[in-house]
Design a protein around this motif. Sequence first.
Motif, PDB file in Angstrom:
ATOM      1  N   CYS A  95       0.985  -1.135  -0.212  1.00 49.21           N
ATOM      2  CA  CYS A  95      -0.060  -0.145   0.054  1.00 49.21           C
ATOM      3  C   CYS A  95       0.973   1.286   0.085  1.00 49.21           C
ATOM      4  CB  CYS A  95      -1.063   0.177   1.164  1.00 49.21           C
ATOM      5  SG  CYS A  95      -2.273  -1.300   1.187  1.00 49.21           S
ATOM      6  N   VAL A  96       1.817   1.244   0.779  1.00 50.01           N
ATOM      7  CA  VAL A  96       2.797   2.536   0.773  1.00 50.01           C
ATOM      8  C   VAL A  96       3.421   2.686  -0.515  1.00 50.01           C
ATOM      9  CG1 VAL A  96       4.737   3.565   2.106  1.00 50.01           C
ATOM     10  CG2 VAL A  96       3.140   2.213   3.332  1.00 50.01           C
ATOM     11  N   MET A  97       4.140   1.683  -0.994  1.00 47.85           N
ATOM     12  CA  MET A  97       4.789   1.768  -2.069  1.00 47.85           C
ATOM     13  C   MET A  97       3.964   2.076  -3.432  1.00 47.85           C
ATOM     14  SD  MET A  97       7.563  -1.299  -1.987  1.00 47.85           S
ATOM     15  CE  MET A  97       8.665  -0.766  -3.327  1.00 47.85           C
ATOM     16  N   THR A  98       2.648   1.648  -3.439  1.00 43.97           N
ATOM     17  CA  THR A  98       1.627   2.105  -4.503  1.00 43.97           C
ATOM     18  C   THR A  98       1.150   3.355  -4.208  1.00 43.97           C
ATOM     19  OG1 THR A  98       0.734  -0.228  -4.467  1.00 43.97           O
ATOM     20  CG2 THR A  98      -0.760   1.777  -5.242  1.00 43.97           C
ATOM     21  N   VAL A  99       1.238   4.072  -2.990  1.00 47.37           N
ATOM     22  CA  VAL A  99       0.860   5.495  -3.193  1.00 47.37           C
ATOM     23  C   VAL A  99       2.039   6.458  -3.602  1.00 47.37           C
ATOM     24  CG1 VAL A  99       0.532   7.528  -1.294  1.00 47.37           C
ATOM     25  CG2 VAL A  99      -0.844   5.077  -1.063  1.00 47.37           C
ATOM     26  N   VAL A 100       3.217   5.984  -3.195  1.00 47.64           N
ATOM     27  CA  VAL A 100       4.519   6.541  -3.499  1.00 47.64           C
ATOM     28  C   VAL A 100       4.655   6.487  -5.156  1.00 47.64           C
ATOM     29  CG1 VAL A 100       6.974   6.606  -3.533  1.00 47.64           C
ATOM     30  CG2 VAL A 100       5.639   6.269  -1.315  1.00 47.64           C
ATOM     31  N   SER A 101       4.341   5.247  -5.837  1.00 50.09           N
ATOM     32  CA  SER A 101       4.439   5.152  -7.154  1.00 50.09           C
ATOM     33  C   SER A 101       3.208   6.256  -7.672  1.00 50.09           C
ATOM     34  CB  SER A 101       4.110   3.662  -7.530  1.00 50.09           C
ATOM     35  OG  SER A 101       4.121   3.610  -9.041  1.00 50.09           O
ATOM     36  N   LEU A 102       1.968   6.147  -7.194  1.00 51.39           N
ATOM     37  CA  LEU A 102       1.155   7.104  -7.982  1.00 51.39           C
ATOM     38  C   LEU A 102       1.499   8.530  -7.528  1.00 51.39           C
ATOM     39  CD1 LEU A 102      -2.059   5.517  -6.822  1.00 51.39           C
ATOM     40  CD2 LEU A 102      -1.116   5.320  -9.069  1.00 51.39           C
ATOM     41  N   SER A 103       2.149   8.919  -6.523  1.00 53.70           N
ATOM     42  CA  SER A 103       2.537  10.389  -6.397  1.00 53.70           C
ATOM     43  C   SER A 103       3.740  10.606  -7.405  1.00 53.70           C
ATOM     44  CB  SER A 103       3.133  10.501  -5.023  1.00 53.70           C
ATOM     45  OG  SER A 103       2.253  10.266  -4.124  1.00 53.70           O
ATOM     46  N   LEU A 104       4.807   9.704  -7.675  1.00 47.74           N
ATOM     47  CA  LEU A 104       5.844  10.102  -8.503  1.00 47.74           C
ATOM     48  C   LEU A 104       5.039   9.988 -10.199  1.00 47.74           C
ATOM     49  CD1 LEU A 104       8.388   7.628  -7.374  1.00 47.74           C
ATOM     50  CD2 LEU A 104       8.321  10.016  -7.254  1.00 47.74           C
ATOM     51  N   MET A 105       4.112   9.366 -10.265  1.00 48.49           N
ATOM     52  CA  MET A 105       3.308   9.271 -11.576  1.00 48.49           C
ATOM     53  C   MET A 105       2.904  10.932 -11.918  1.00 48.49           C
ATOM     54  SD  MET A 105       2.794   7.574 -14.305  1.00 48.49           S
ATOM     55  CE  MET A 105       1.767   7.612 -15.616  1.00 48.49           C
ATOM     56  N   VAL A 106       2.119  11.142 -10.756  1.00 50.38           N
ATOM     57  CA  VAL A 106       1.479  12.613 -11.020  1.00 50.38           C
ATOM     58  C   VAL A 106       2.760  13.590 -11.209  1.00 50.38           C
ATOM     59  CG1 VAL A 106       0.313  14.527  -9.675  1.00 50.38           C
ATOM     60  CG2 VAL A 106      -0.556  11.964  -9.491  1.00 50.38           C
ATOM     61  N   TRP A 107       3.669  13.576 -10.486  1.00 51.88           N
ATOM     62  CA  TRP A 107       4.767  14.601 -10.563  1.00 51.88           C
ATOM     63  C   TRP A 107       5.427  14.598 -11.994  1.00 51.88           C
ATOM     64  CZ3 TRP A 107      10.579  13.570  -8.742  1.00 51.88           C
ATOM     65  CH2 TRP A 107      11.186  14.931  -8.897  1.00 51.88           C
ATOM     66  N   LEU A 108       5.696  13.137 -12.550  1.00 50.93           N
ATOM     67  CA  LEU A 108       6.031  13.013 -13.834  1.00 50.93           C
ATOM     68  C   LEU A 108       5.176  13.580 -14.949  1.00 50.93           C
ATOM     69  CD1 LEU A 108       8.205  11.307 -15.575  1.00 50.93           C
ATOM     70  CD2 LEU A 108       6.534   9.532 -15.806  1.00 50.93           C
ATOM     71  N   VAL A 109       3.936  13.522 -14.780  1.00 52.10           N
ATOM     72  CA  VAL A 109       2.987  13.930 -15.818  1.00 52.10           C
ATOM     73  C   VAL A 109       3.029  15.511 -15.615  1.00 52.10           C
ATOM     74  CG1 VAL A 109       0.676  14.195 -16.586  1.00 52.10           C
ATOM     75  CG2 VAL A 109       1.583  11.775 -15.828  1.00 52.10           C
ATOM     76  N   PHE A 110       3.125  16.216 -14.451  1.00 55.83           N
ATOM     77  CA  PHE A 110       2.943  17.487 -14.215  1.00 55.83           C
ATOM     78  C   PHE A 110       4.244  18.016 -15.131  1.00 55.83           C
ATOM     79  CE2 PHE A 110       4.612  21.221 -11.754  1.00 55.83           C
ATOM     80  CZ  PHE A 110       3.558  22.087 -12.039  1.00 55.83           C
ATOM     81  N   GLU A 111       5.266  17.382 -14.638  1.00 55.75           N
ATOM     82  CA  GLU A 111       6.650  18.031 -15.091  1.00 55.75           C
ATOM     83  C   GLU A 111       6.498  18.023 -16.757  1.00 55.75           C
ATOM     84  OE1 GLU A 111       8.625  19.785 -13.824  1.00 55.75           O
ATOM     85  OE2 GLU A 111       8.054  19.421 -11.624  1.00 55.75           O
ATOM     86  N   TYR A 112       6.098  16.826 -17.412  1.00 55.28           N
ATOM     87  CA  TYR A 112       5.799  16.746 -18.733  1.00 55.28           C
ATOM     88  C   TYR A 112       4.933  17.808 -19.400  1.00 55.28           C
ATOM     89  CZ  TYR A 112       4.089  14.930 -23.232  1.00 55.28           C
ATOM     90  OH  TYR A 112       3.677  14.772 -24.584  1.00 55.28           O
ATOM     91  N   THR A 113       3.875  18.145 -18.778  1.00 55.06           N
ATOM     92  CA  THR A 113       3.000  19.325 -19.163  1.00 55.06           C
ATOM     93  C   THR A 113       3.888  20.615 -19.230  1.00 55.06           C
ATOM     94  OG1 THR A 113       2.186  19.780 -17.057  1.00 55.06           O
ATOM     95  CG2 THR A 113       0.949  18.375 -18.499  1.00 55.06           C
ATOM     96  N   GLN A 114       4.946  20.780 -18.201  1.00 56.47           N
ATOM     97  CA  GLN A 114       5.705  22.020 -18.404  1.00 56.47           C
ATOM     98  C   GLN A 114       6.884  22.009 -19.124  1.00 56.47           C
ATOM     99  OE1 GLN A 114       4.951  24.378 -16.214  1.00 56.47           O
ATOM    100  NE2 GLN A 114       3.088  23.044 -15.596  1.00 56.47           N
ATOM    101  N   TYR A 115       7.182  20.705 -19.919  1.00 55.37           N
ATOM    102  CA  TYR A 115       8.431  20.776 -20.805  1.00 55.37           C
ATOM    103  C   TYR A 115       8.005  19.873 -22.000  1.00 55.37           C
ATOM    104  CZ  TYR A 115      11.016  22.346 -16.573  1.00 55.37           C
ATOM    105  OH  TYR A 115      11.535  23.050 -15.624  1.00 55.37           O
ATOM    106  N   ASN A 116       7.009  19.990 -22.259  1.00 57.98           N
ATOM    107  CA  ASN A 116       6.457  19.037 -23.483  1.00 57.98           C
ATOM    108  C   ASN A 116       6.971  19.471 -24.855  1.00 57.98           C
ATOM    109  OD1 ASN A 116       4.905  21.057 -23.343  1.00 57.98           O
ATOM    110  ND2 ASN A 116       2.978  20.070 -24.058  1.00 57.98           N
ATOM    111  N   THR A 117       7.317  20.613 -24.984  1.00 54.30           N
ATOM    112  CA  THR A 117       7.822  21.387 -26.290  1.00 54.30           C
ATOM    113  C   THR A 117       9.180  21.584 -26.199  1.00 54.30           C
ATOM    114  OG1 THR A 117       7.218  23.639 -25.424  1.00 54.30           O
ATOM    115  CG2 THR A 117       5.408  22.441 -26.562  1.00 54.30           C
ATOM    116  N   ALA A 118       9.844  21.197 -25.256  1.00 57.67           N
ATOM    117  CA  ALA A 118      11.202  21.498 -25.067  1.00 57.67           C
ATOM    118  C   ALA A 118      12.239  20.472 -25.784  1.00 57.67           C
ATOM    119  CB  ALA A 118      11.915  21.393 -23.628  1.00 57.67           C
ATOM    120  N   THR A 119      12.882  20.904 -26.581  1.00 54.24           N
ATOM    121  CA  THR A 119      13.825  19.729 -27.396  1.00 54.24           C
ATOM    122  C   THR A 119      15.233  19.682 -26.809  1.00 54.24           C
ATOM    123  OG1 THR A 119      12.466  20.623 -29.443  1.00 54.24           O
ATOM    124  CG2 THR A 119      14.853  19.387 -29.894  1.00 54.24           C
TER     125      THR A 119
END
Length: 342
Positions: A76-100
Amino acid sequence: MAMLCPLVSYQGTNSDSDTEAAARRDAAEAAAHLVESEAEQAGAEQAEGSPSGQDTREAPILQLACAVCVFGTLLCVMTVVSLSLMVWLVFEYTQYNTATCDIPIQLWVQVVCLTALFNMACNQQDRHGSLGARVFCGWSYDPDNPERVPCRVQLYNLLVPVFTMVWNCVGLYWVSIARSVHPHSHRGHDSIHGDATGASSFLHSGNRLPCKEVAPELVNSVRAYASFNLLYSFFILFSIVGFSQTLYWLARRGLIRVSDAAPPGSLERNTEEVTLSDLAIAEQPQCSICLEDFKDTTDVMVKTKLCGHVFHKEHLANWLSMHRTCPLCRNDLGAMPRSEGP
């Protein structure tokens, strides 16, 4: 007076004999009482289901229950951490999706998101299996008529986790080979999009800006997500293997029952003890479970009444605790034997 002395002496001797007899009688009564007490205690323990033996049998199950609780908590703890990292990953992707930059880091994030959506849509298990198994493998589980999972379905179920682990390794590799930021460069997030002339000339020269300079937070999120999910995958893998081996060990020793196990008493009802002079041993000189010759061991041998195959009694008992069929011909050894006519 002389006659009185022997009389007194005789009476004294008789008194001592009576005392010794009484002492022996008391000792015998005490010993009998002790034996009765021990017998009553043993009978009470047997009536209560032999608590000491029951505790010995229940100890592995209690340990398994503790292990399951620890595993569930960590999961349960590791699943929560994995989901949190997934949210962080998607958020950073929206910030840098056009960067080359010098590695295809946006492509890596896109594949991760598509894999997650595919798992949620196609690999969720229900009582008939998963949607992916029905669509891609043409197989559906029938709970009323259970059967072994086909190899193609097992391969499909293994394909997605293996791909996920490989893709996480690819992400870590790409992040590791990304060029470092130049020590004299102090580019902020705003200057990445502001210095268009310098970036354009850098790209036209055949090179790309370092991702650690163009999208530093995205690089950090990819590294954290890929590293943790690799650890998460190995944790799940080793936990499942260890849990399955523990269940197998408990089932082999009769501490838990599996759905395919033979009913209690099947070994006694459907087999009979034989010796080396039996004709069946001449045709089958080896136990097909342990592959040892019967003549080389002193273990008790039994022959099935239905099909006439011979096994070591202990090994067949372990087999029937997991399966109800004969190890050789698959005849049902869990069925009640047919009553013979007169």
